[in-house]
Design a protein around this motif. Structure first.
Motif, PDB file in Angstrom:
ATOM      1  N   SER A   1      30.357  52.279  44.600  1.00 57.87           N
ATOM      2  CA  SER A   1      31.803  52.483  44.760  1.00 57.87           C
ATOM      3  C   SER A   1      32.501  51.366  45.526  1.00 57.87           C
ATOM      4  O   SER A   1      33.602  50.938  45.155  1.00 57.87           O
ATOM      5  CB  SER A   1      32.070  53.824  45.440  1.00 57.87           C
ATOM      6  OG  SER A   1      31.836  54.884  44.545  1.00 57.87           O
ATOM      7  N   ALA A   2      31.883  50.884  46.606  1.00 53.43           N
ATOM      8  CA  ALA A   2      32.522  49.829  47.397  1.00 53.43           C
ATOM      9  C   ALA A   2      32.738  48.582  46.548  1.00 53.43           C
ATOM     10  O   ALA A   2      33.796  47.937  46.617  1.00 53.43           O
ATOM     11  CB  ALA A   2      31.683  49.509  48.628  1.00 53.43           C
ATOM     12  N   GLN A   3      31.748  48.230  45.732  1.00 52.92           N
ATOM     13  CA  GLN A   3      31.888  47.058  44.885  1.00 52.92           C
ATOM     14  C   GLN A   3      32.952  47.282  43.809  1.00 52.92           C
ATOM     15  O   GLN A   3      33.725  46.374  43.485  1.00 52.92           O
ATOM     16  CB  GLN A   3      30.562  46.693  44.221  1.00 52.92           C
ATOM     17  CG  GLN A   3      30.662  45.412  43.393  1.00 52.92           C
ATOM     18  CD  GLN A   3      29.388  45.053  42.666  1.00 52.92           C
ATOM     19  OE1 GLN A   3      28.536  45.909  42.426  1.00 52.92           O
ATOM     20  NE2 GLN A   3      29.237  43.780  42.305  1.00 52.92           N
TER      21      GLN A   3
ATOM     22  N   LEU B   1      36.113  44.913  43.293  1.00 55.04           N
ATOM     23  CA  LEU B   1      36.396  44.271  42.005  1.00 55.04           C
ATOM     24  C   LEU B   1      37.796  44.611  41.519  1.00 55.04           C
ATOM     25  O   LEU B   1      38.532  43.733  41.035  1.00 55.04           O
ATOM     26  CB  LEU B   1      35.363  44.721  40.967  1.00 55.04           C
ATOM     27  CG  LEU B   1      33.964  44.111  41.091  1.00 55.04           C
ATOM     28  CD1 LEU B   1      32.974  44.868  40.219  1.00 55.04           C
ATOM     29  CD2 LEU B   1      33.994  42.632  40.704  1.00 55.04           C
ATOM     30  N   ARG B   2      38.171  45.860  41.684  1.00 58.46           N
ATOM     31  CA  ARG B   2      39.513  46.262  41.258  1.00 58.46           C
ATOM     32  C   ARG B   2      40.583  45.505  42.035  1.00 58.46           C
ATOM     33  O   ARG B   2      41.571  45.023  41.468  1.00 58.46           O
ATOM     34  CB  ARG B   2      39.669  47.779  41.420  1.00 58.46           C
ATOM     35  CG  ARG B   2      41.000  48.302  40.877  1.00 58.46           C
ATOM     36  CD  ARG B   2      41.886  48.806  41.973  1.00 58.46           C
ATOM     37  NE  ARG B   2      43.279  48.848  41.552  1.00 58.46           N
ATOM     38  CZ  ARG B   2      44.234  49.418  42.245  1.00 58.46           C
ATOM     39  NH1 ARG B   2      43.960  50.009  43.395  1.00 58.46           N
ATOM     40  NH2 ARG B   2      45.472  49.379  41.828  1.00 58.46           N
TER      41      ARG B   2
ATOM     42  N   ALA C   1      37.327  47.491  36.300  1.00 59.36           N
ATOM     43  CA  ALA C   1      36.437  47.727  37.445  1.00 59.36           C
ATOM     44  C   ALA C   1      35.564  48.956  37.211  1.00 59.36           C
ATOM     45  O   ALA C   1      34.363  48.946  37.546  1.00 59.36           O
ATOM     46  CB  ALA C   1      37.259  47.889  38.720  1.00 59.36           C
ATOM     47  N   MET C   2      36.125  50.013  36.653  1.00 58.67           N
ATOM     48  CA  MET C   2      35.333  51.229  36.404  1.00 58.67           C
ATOM     49  C   MET C   2      34.231  50.968  35.385  1.00 58.67           C
ATOM     50  O   MET C   2      33.106  51.451  35.541  1.00 58.67           O
ATOM     51  CB  MET C   2      36.244  52.364  35.931  1.00 58.67           C
ATOM     52  CG  MET C   2      37.197  52.880  36.997  1.00 58.67           C
ATOM     53  SD  MET C   2      38.138  54.367  36.518  1.00 58.67           S
ATOM     54  CE  MET C   2      39.003  53.821  35.049  1.00 58.67           C
TER      55      MET C   2
ATOM     56  N   ASP D   1      42.478  54.248  44.815  1.00 59.24           N
ATOM     57  CA  ASP D   1      41.094  53.784  44.716  1.00 59.24           C
ATOM     58  C   ASP D   1      40.097  54.934  44.627  1.00 59.24           C
ATOM     59  O   ASP D   1      39.016  54.787  44.039  1.00 59.24           O
ATOM     60  CB  ASP D   1      40.740  52.915  45.923  1.00 59.24           C
ATOM     61  CG  ASP D   1      41.334  51.518  45.841  1.00 59.24           C
ATOM     62  OD1 ASP D   1      41.572  51.033  44.719  1.00 59.24           O
ATOM     63  OD2 ASP D   1      41.563  50.906  46.904  1.00 59.24           O
ATOM     64  N   ALA D   2      40.447  56.072  45.199  1.00 65.50           N
ATOM     65  CA  ALA D   2      39.514  57.205  45.232  1.00 65.50           C
ATOM     66  C   ALA D   2      39.195  57.732  43.839  1.00 65.50           C
ATOM     67  O   ALA D   2      38.178  58.415  43.645  1.00 65.50           O
ATOM     68  CB  ALA D   2      40.080  58.325  46.097  1.00 65.50           C
ATOM     69  N   THR D   3      40.030  57.423  42.868  1.00 66.96           N
ATOM     70  CA  THR D   3      39.799  57.961  41.519  1.00 66.96           C
ATOM     71  C   THR D   3      38.803  57.135  40.724  1.00 66.96           C
ATOM     72  O   THR D   3      38.297  57.586  39.697  1.00 66.96           O
ATOM     73  CB  THR D   3      41.134  58.066  40.745  1.00 66.96           C
ATOM     74  OG1 THR D   3      41.019  59.074  39.740  1.00 66.96           O
ATOM     75  CG2 THR D   3      41.518  56.750  40.078  1.00 66.96           C
TER      76      THR D   3
END
Length: 442
Positions: free
Chosen positions: A36-38, A42-43, A141-142, A417-419
Motif C-alpha cells: 500500500s505505501a508504494q 506511485l499515485r 497506481a492500483m 488515498d485510502a481507497t
C-alpha cells in the motif's frame, strides 16, 4: 441504486464454487497491505507529473520499470505510448486482462494538495495546464500494486495475467478530435495486439469516482456506461453589416435553429422505450463584433446514449436534420462526426460470477447499481472483443457529503488515498476468482 436482484440457483452454484476457490488465498489482504505505501507513493508521483493523451512518455517509462523490477515481461510502444505486462502464474489457468488508463486532462489543478500538478503540456500546438482530474493516476497506481502482489505470489496465481496500461482514453494531445483516420486509446491497443499473444479470455477494469464513498465498489450487469460520439458543425453564411441582414446570409440564426433541431432527434426520433439519449452542444464560436454578421459559426458537442439502436438512429438522422435546416436558412454546412465509444456493457454471466471477488475486495461495501452511469469509456471496445466487467470505486472519505464532492473532470477533483488498497484487492480477486469460475465450468 441499492437494490440487489435475486440470483438463479445455477448462478449461485457457480458463485459458491468461485468463492471457495478465492477463500483459499488468505495471503491477498496481507500482500496488499505491504504494497500500500508504494501504491500511494506511485499515485502521488504520477499525479504530480501528469501527461496528456499519447504523451505519456514518463508515465510509460515508470510503469515499464516497475513491471520489469517484479519480473514481469513487458512490451512498450503499444497503441503508441501504452505498456503491456505479462505475468505467467505458477498454476494452469486462463488468460485474464486487467486494464488501467494513464492519460491526464487539460485542466488547471486547484486542489491545493502537496503533490498537486503544476505541469503544462502541449495540445494541438497550444500550451495548456495538465491535471489528473479523472483519477487515471489512481488507476495506474492500483494496477501496478496488483501487478506487484500477483508477481510476488506468482506460484499461487493460476493462468496468465495481462496488464494493460493504456494511453489516450480521454483523447490525444497530438491528434485533432475529428481526425477520421486517427486510431487512439483502446482501439490502438487492440490494433497492436493487446488482447492477443496470449489471447485474452476476459478483461476487467476499475474507475474511481468522487460520487461514492472510499472503499465501496459498485457494479451493474449489462449496460454500465453510455456511448459517446462527438460532432462538429461548420455553418457558412455570407458576412454583412448587422444593420442590413438581408444583404447577407446569417449563420448565427441558422446555428440557433440547428441547436434547437438537435433536441428533436431525442424527443421525436428515437424510441425512448429502449433507453435514453442526450445531445449537448458544448461550444459555439463565431463573430467578432456586435454589428457584423459573420461568415462562419462552428458548433461542437457530444451525443450520449445507453442503447445501441438509439445511438445508430441519432447518428443516421443527424446529417438529414442538419442539411435540412441549412437548406431552409440558405447556409452551407459541414458536419463531422467522431465515433468515440459504444455503450460499455458488462457481460451478465461474468458480472454475476465476479460478485464474490468484489465482496472479498470490499466486504460489506459492494452495491449493485440499478441504472447505468452517464459517462463513457473506451473500455467498451475491449468488452466488444472479449467478455468484460467494468466497476466503480468510491474515492471520497466516508462521512463527507458525496453530493458536494468535486466531480471527475473538475479542477478540484481529488481521490482519497485510502481507497487505493480496495482497488488493488479487486484487481487481484478478479484474477483469482475468474480462474475459479473457469475451473468450475470445465
Amino acid at each position: 441504486m441499492k437494490t440487489k436482484a435475486p440470483l438463479s440457483l445455477a448462478v449461485l452454484a457457480v458463485l459458491s464454487t468461485t468463492l471457495c476457490n478465492a477463500a483459499e488465498a488468505p495471503w491477498v489482504d496481507t500482500a496488499v497491505d505491504l504494497a500500500s505505501a508504494q501504491v500511494i507513493d506511485l499515485r502521488h508521483t504520477i499525479h504530480q507529473n501528469p501527461e496528456l493523451g499519447n504523451m505519456e512518455v514518463k508515465t510509460s517509462t515508470l510503469v515499464a520499470q516497475q513491471l520489469k523490477s517484479w519480473g514481469i515481461d513487458v512490451r512498450t510502444g503499444v497503441g503508441k505510448t501504452g505498456v503491456v505486462g505479462i505475468l505467467r502464474g505458477g498454476k494452469p489457468g486462463p488468460v485474464v486482462a486487467l486494464r488501467a488508463d494513464m492519460d491526464a486532462l487539460p485542466v488547471k489543478e486547484m486542489t491545493g494538495l502537496p503533490f498537486a500538478s503544476k505541469v503544462q503540456g502541449v495540445r494541438l500546438g497550444k500550451t495548456v495546464p495538465v491535471m489528473h482530474a479523472c483519477g487515471h493516476d489512481a488507476h495506474t497506481a492500483m494496477l501496478l500494486g496488483a501487478a506487484r502482489v500477483l508477481a510476488e505470489h506468482r506460484d499461487e496465481v493460476p493462468g496468465t495475467v495481462v496488464f494493460l496500461f493504456q494511453p489516450a482514453e480521454e483523447g490525444a494531445a497530438d491528434v485533432d478530435d475529428f481526425d477520421a483516420n486517427a486510431v487512439l486509446g483502446a482501439k490502438a491497443m487492440i490494433r497492436d495486439g493487446a488482447l492477443q499473444s496470449p489471447k485474452v479470455e476476459a478483461i476487467f477494469g476499475i474507475h474511481v469516482t468522487s460520487a461514492y464513498p472510499t472503499g465501496h465498489l459498485y457494479f451493474k450487469s449489462g449496460t454500465a456506461l453510455n456511448s459517446a460520439d462527438d460532432f462538429r458543425i461548420t455553418v457558412n453564411g455570407r458576412q454583412t453589416h448587422g444593420s442590413a441582414p438581408w444583404t447577407g446570409v446569417d449563420p448565427i440564426v441558422a446555428s440557433e435553429k440547428i441547436v434547437d433541431g438537435l433536441q428533436t432527434l431525442v424527443s421525436r426520433r428515437i424510441d425512448l422505450s429502449k433507453g435514453l439519449g442526450v445531445i449537448s452542444v458544448g461550444s459555439i464560436n463565431g463573430g467578432t463584433a456586435t454589428n457584423i454578421i459573420p461568415e462562419t459559426v462552428i458548433l461542437s458537442g457530444t451525443i450520449r446514449t445507453n442503447n445501441a439502436d438509439i445511438r445508430d438512429t441519432i447518428l443516421a438522422k443527424l446529417p438529414t436534420l442538419v442539411n435540412g435546416i441549412a437548406s431552409a436558412y440558405e447556409v452551407k454546412t459541414d458536419l463531422e462526426v467522431m465515433q468515440y465509444a459504444p455503450v460499455t456493457s458488462n457481460n451478465p454471466a461474468l458480472t454475476e460470477a465476479m460478485v464474490p471477488a468484489l465482496e472479498l475486495a470490499a466486504p460489506g461495501k459492494v452495491e449493485r447499481l440499478s441504472s447505468s452511469q452517464p459517462g463513457s469509456e473506451d473500455f467498451s471496445l475491449y468488452a466488444e472483443k472479449v467478455p468484460g466487467l467494468f466497476v466503480f470505486l468510491g474515492a471520497t472519505p466516508e462521512g463527507l457529503d458525496m453530493q458536494k464532492a468535486a466531480p471527475n473532470h473538475s479542477p478540484y477533483f481529488s481521490v482519497d488515498d485510502a481507497t487505493l488498497a480496495t482497488g488493488v484487492k479487486a484487481h487481484v480477486q478478479f484474477v483469482l476468482n475468474y480462474a475459479g469460475r473457469a475451473a468450475s465450468k470445465s
